[in-house]
Design a protein around this motif. Structure first.
Motif, PDB file in Angstrom:
ATOM      1  N   PHE A  16      -3.049   6.693  -3.924  1.00 24.70           N
ATOM      2  CA  PHE A  16      -3.910   6.822  -2.741  1.00 24.70           C
ATOM      3  C   PHE A  16      -3.954   5.490  -1.980  1.00 24.70           C
ATOM      4  CE2 PHE A  16      -7.784   7.023  -0.284  1.00 24.70           C
ATOM      5  CZ  PHE A  16      -7.803   8.336   0.174  1.00 24.70           C
ATOM      6  N   VAL A  17      -4.088   4.387  -2.709  1.00 24.79           N
ATOM      7  CA  VAL A  17      -4.107   3.053  -2.090  1.00 24.79           C
ATOM      8  C   VAL A  17      -2.790   2.795  -1.362  1.00 24.79           C
ATOM      9  CG1 VAL A  17      -4.097   0.563  -2.589  1.00 24.79           C
ATOM     10  CG2 VAL A  17      -5.829   2.040  -3.627  1.00 24.79           C
ATOM     11  N   ALA A  18      -1.678   3.118  -1.993  1.00 27.48           N
ATOM     12  CA  ALA A  18      -0.372   2.896  -1.370  1.00 27.48           C
ATOM     13  C   ALA A  18      -0.238   3.668  -0.064  1.00 27.48           C
ATOM     14  CB  ALA A  18       0.743   3.300  -2.337  1.00 27.48           C
ATOM     15  N   GLN A  19      -0.855   4.820   0.004  1.00 30.33           N
ATOM     16  CA  GLN A  19      -0.752   5.654   1.200  1.00 30.33           C
ATOM     17  C   GLN A  19      -1.752   5.264   2.284  1.00 30.33           C
ATOM     18  OE1 GLN A  19      -1.270   9.831   0.426  1.00 30.33           O
ATOM     19  NE2 GLN A  19      -0.771  10.416   2.511  1.00 30.33           N
ATOM     20  N   HIS A  20      -2.962   4.797   1.899  1.00 30.46           N
ATOM     21  CA  HIS A  20      -4.037   4.660   2.875  1.00 30.46           C
ATOM     22  C   HIS A  20      -4.559   3.248   3.121  1.00 30.46           C
ATOM     23  CE1 HIS A  20      -4.643   8.988   3.326  1.00 30.46           C
ATOM     24  NE2 HIS A  20      -4.504   9.090   2.009  1.00 30.46           N
ATOM     25  N   HIS A  21      -4.343   2.303   2.213  1.00 29.79           N
ATOM     26  CA  HIS A  21      -4.990   0.985   2.383  1.00 29.79           C
ATOM     27  C   HIS A  21      -4.338   0.207   3.511  1.00 29.79           C
ATOM     28  CE1 HIS A  21      -7.162  -2.681   1.521  1.00 29.79           C
ATOM     29  NE2 HIS A  21      -7.876  -2.018   0.643  1.00 29.79           N
ATOM     30  N   ARG A  22      -5.180  -0.451   4.334  1.00 33.70           N
ATOM     31  CA  ARG A  22      -4.685  -1.163   5.515  1.00 33.70           C
ATOM     32  C   ARG A  22      -3.896  -2.408   5.167  1.00 33.70           C
ATOM     33  NH1 ARG A  22     -10.498  -1.097   8.040  1.00 33.70           N
ATOM     34  NH2 ARG A  22     -10.630  -2.444   6.258  1.00 33.70           N
ATOM     35  N   HIS A  23      -4.281  -3.131   4.101  1.00 36.96           N
ATOM     36  CA  HIS A  23      -3.649  -4.428   3.887  1.00 36.96           C
ATOM     37  C   HIS A  23      -3.427  -4.822   2.432  1.00 36.96           C
ATOM     38  CE1 HIS A  23      -7.667  -5.983   3.027  1.00 36.96           C
ATOM     39  NE2 HIS A  23      -8.061  -5.401   4.129  1.00 36.96           N
ATOM     40  N   HIS A  24      -3.719  -3.960   1.484  1.00 37.28           N
ATOM     41  CA  HIS A  24      -3.476  -4.300   0.079  1.00 37.28           C
ATOM     42  C   HIS A  24      -2.556  -3.287  -0.582  1.00 37.28           C
ATOM     43  CE1 HIS A  24      -5.826  -7.816  -0.716  1.00 37.28           C
ATOM     44  NE2 HIS A  24      -6.924  -7.283  -0.262  1.00 37.28           N
ATOM     45  N   GLU A  25      -1.860  -3.771  -1.591  1.00 38.19           N
ATOM     46  CA  GLU A  25      -0.993  -2.917  -2.389  1.00 38.19           C
ATOM     47  C   GLU A  25      -1.761  -2.425  -3.615  1.00 38.19           C
ATOM     48  OE1 GLU A  25       2.487  -5.196  -3.249  1.00 38.19           O
ATOM     49  OE2 GLU A  25       3.106  -5.256  -1.154  1.00 38.19           O
ATOM     50  N   PRO A  26      -1.203  -1.489  -4.362  1.00 37.70           N
ATOM     51  CA  PRO A  26      -1.833  -1.032  -5.607  1.00 37.70           C
ATOM     52  C   PRO A  26      -2.030  -2.182  -6.593  1.00 37.70           C
ATOM     53  CG  PRO A  26      -0.129   0.498  -4.923  1.00 37.70           C
ATOM     54  CD  PRO A  26      -0.017  -0.707  -4.017  1.00 37.70           C
ATOM     55  N   VAL A  27      -2.904  -1.970  -7.569  1.00 37.99           N
ATOM     56  CA  VAL A  27      -3.208  -2.993  -8.570  1.00 37.99           C
ATOM     57  C   VAL A  27      -2.434  -2.719  -9.853  1.00 37.99           C
ATOM     58  CG1 VAL A  27      -5.511  -3.359  -7.619  1.00 37.99           C
ATOM     59  CG2 VAL A  27      -5.207  -1.748  -9.497  1.00 37.99           C
ATOM     60  N   VAL A  28      -2.370  -3.729 -10.721  1.00 39.42           N
ATOM     61  CA  VAL A  28      -1.628  -3.603 -11.970  1.00 39.42           C
ATOM     62  C   VAL A  28      -2.468  -2.938 -13.058  1.00 39.42           C
ATOM     63  CG1 VAL A  28      -0.473  -4.906 -13.790  1.00 39.42           C
ATOM     64  CG2 VAL A  28      -0.185  -5.579 -11.412  1.00 39.42           C
ATOM     65  N   GLY A  29      -3.742  -3.301 -13.146  1.00 38.44           N
ATOM     66  CA  GLY A  29      -4.602  -2.763 -14.200  1.00 38.44           C
ATOM     67  C   GLY A  29      -6.015  -2.547 -13.708  1.00 38.44           C
ATOM     68  N   HIS A  30      -6.853  -1.981 -14.570  1.00 37.77           N
ATOM     69  CA  HIS A  30      -8.233  -1.710 -14.205  1.00 37.77           C
ATOM     70  C   HIS A  30      -9.067  -1.463 -15.452  1.00 37.77           C
ATOM     71  CE1 HIS A  30      -8.251   2.991 -14.242  1.00 37.77           C
ATOM     72  NE2 HIS A  30      -7.504   2.501 -15.207  1.00 37.77           N
ATOM     73  N   LYS A  31     -10.363  -1.450 -15.288  1.00 32.52           N
ATOM     74  CA  LYS A  31     -11.275  -0.973 -16.331  1.00 32.52           C
ATOM     75  C   LYS A  31     -11.479   0.522 -16.157  1.00 32.52           C
ATOM     76  CE  LYS A  31     -12.608  -4.747 -18.530  1.00 32.52           C
ATOM     77  NZ  LYS A  31     -12.568  -4.938 -19.970  1.00 32.52           N
ATOM     78  N   PHE A  32     -11.702   0.944 -14.897  1.00 36.95           N
ATOM     79  CA  PHE A  32     -11.813   2.362 -14.580  1.00 36.95           C
ATOM     80  C   PHE A  32     -11.649   2.549 -13.080  1.00 36.95           C
ATOM     81  CE2 PHE A  32     -16.109   0.773 -14.110  1.00 36.95           C
ATOM     82  CZ  PHE A  32     -16.626   1.452 -13.024  1.00 36.95           C
ATOM     83  N   SER A  33     -11.402   3.780 -12.688  1.00 35.27           N
ATOM     84  CA  SER A  33     -11.285   4.126 -11.268  1.00 35.27           C
ATOM     85  C   SER A  33     -12.085   5.389 -11.008  1.00 35.27           C
ATOM     86  CB  SER A  33      -9.826   4.363 -10.877  1.00 35.27           C
ATOM     87  OG  SER A  33      -9.064   3.193 -11.036  1.00 35.27           O
ATOM     88  N   ILE A  34     -12.618   5.476  -9.794  1.00 39.04           N
ATOM     89  CA  ILE A  34     -13.366   6.659  -9.398  1.00 39.04           C
ATOM     90  C   ILE A  34     -12.862   7.137  -8.046  1.00 39.04           C
ATOM     91  CG2 ILE A  34     -15.461   6.195 -10.731  1.00 39.04           C
ATOM     92  CD1 ILE A  34     -16.694   4.935  -8.252  1.00 39.04           C
ATOM     93  N   SER A  35     -13.125   8.405  -7.766  1.00 42.46           N
ATOM     94  CA  SER A  35     -12.732   8.966  -6.478  1.00 42.46           C
ATOM     95  C   SER A  35     -13.923   9.677  -5.864  1.00 42.46           C
ATOM     96  CB  SER A  35     -11.575   9.953  -6.650  1.00 42.46           C
ATOM     97  OG  SER A  35     -11.980  11.084  -7.394  1.00 42.46           O
ATOM     98  N   VAL A  36     -13.871   9.820  -4.550  1.00 45.97           N
ATOM     99  CA  VAL A  36     -14.834  10.654  -3.849  1.00 45.97           C
ATOM    100  C   VAL A  36     -14.028  11.833  -3.301  1.00 45.97           C
ATOM    101  CG1 VAL A  36     -14.708   9.376  -1.671  1.00 45.97           C
ATOM    102  CG2 VAL A  36     -16.723  10.703  -2.177  1.00 45.97           C
ATOM    103  N   VAL A  37     -14.573  13.029  -3.538  1.00 44.14           N
ATOM    104  CA  VAL A  37     -13.846  14.254  -3.266  1.00 44.14           C
ATOM    105  C   VAL A  37     -14.706  15.182  -2.429  1.00 44.14           C
ATOM    106  CG1 VAL A  37     -12.815  16.289  -4.391  1.00 44.14           C
ATOM    107  CG2 VAL A  37     -12.553  14.036  -5.425  1.00 44.14           C
ATOM    108  N   ASP A  38     -14.080  15.874  -1.487  1.00 43.00           N
ATOM    109  CA  ASP A  38     -14.757  16.930  -0.726  1.00 43.00           C
ATOM    110  C   ASP A  38     -14.813  18.160  -1.629  1.00 43.00           C
ATOM    111  OD1 ASP A  38     -15.701  18.848   0.991  1.00 43.00           O
ATOM    112  OD2 ASP A  38     -14.076  18.647   2.445  1.00 43.00           O
TER     113      ASP A  38
END
Length: 158
Positions: A16-38
């Motif tokens: 999603f970040v690769a498709q929509h973020h204006r100025h950053h690339e995807p990250v290498v790691g994380h603790k957790f990720s969340i999404s907001v969904v319709d």
């Protein structure tokens, strides 16, 4: 439209970040990720990924000085422009981090970004930080975007 928070894998959040973020690339790691969904657009759990309006990727702080074991950082927050999605993500990220026992959640924005979503979620602006690039002789780095160099604004969830 009714928005709700769902967990999301790092691979899905990074896509999603690769498709929509204006100025950053995807990250290498994380603790957790969340999404907001319709949620009204979801016919099944399998269709959930196609209805994602935004993601937040939360990980260890990038700056070593903030990596005290009790602090996490929103490394990416990205939406497709859906109203209130960004502030929902910041609020949900803070609630999750707090429930996990962390004491502080931070993020950085560019000075050109207003911060309305952060203020709406109850975050406080701590001030300007940084200003130089991360390139050193011992650790060469290549700055791919000159617009990202310079001062950033540090925010904290309270």
């Amino acid at each position: 439209m009714s928005l709700d928070i769902f967990p999301i894998s790092l691979a899905e959040a990074n896509a999603f970040v690769a498709q929509h973020h204006r100025h950053h690339e995807p990250v290498v790691g994380h603790k957790f990720s969340i999404s907001v969904v319709d949620v009204f657009s979801i016919d099944s759990i399998a269709a959930q990924a196609s209805q994602v309006c935004g993601v937040a990727i939360i990980g260890r702080p990038v700056a070593r000085g903030n990596d005290d074991g009790l602090t996490l950082e929103v490394n990416r927050c990205c939406t497709d422009g859906t109203r209130n999605a960004c502030s929902m993500l910041y609020g949900a990220a803070w609630r999750a981090v707090k429930a996990m026992g962390y004491r502080r959640l931070i993020t950085y924005t560019l000075p050109t970004e207003g911060g309305a979503s952060l203020r709406a979620a109850g975050w406080k602006l701590l001030g300007e930080r940084g200003g130089s690039n991360w390139n050193t002789p011992a650790r060469p780095r290549i700055d791919t975007d000159a617009a990202l160099r310079g001062q950033k604004l540090l925010w904290e969830a309270v």
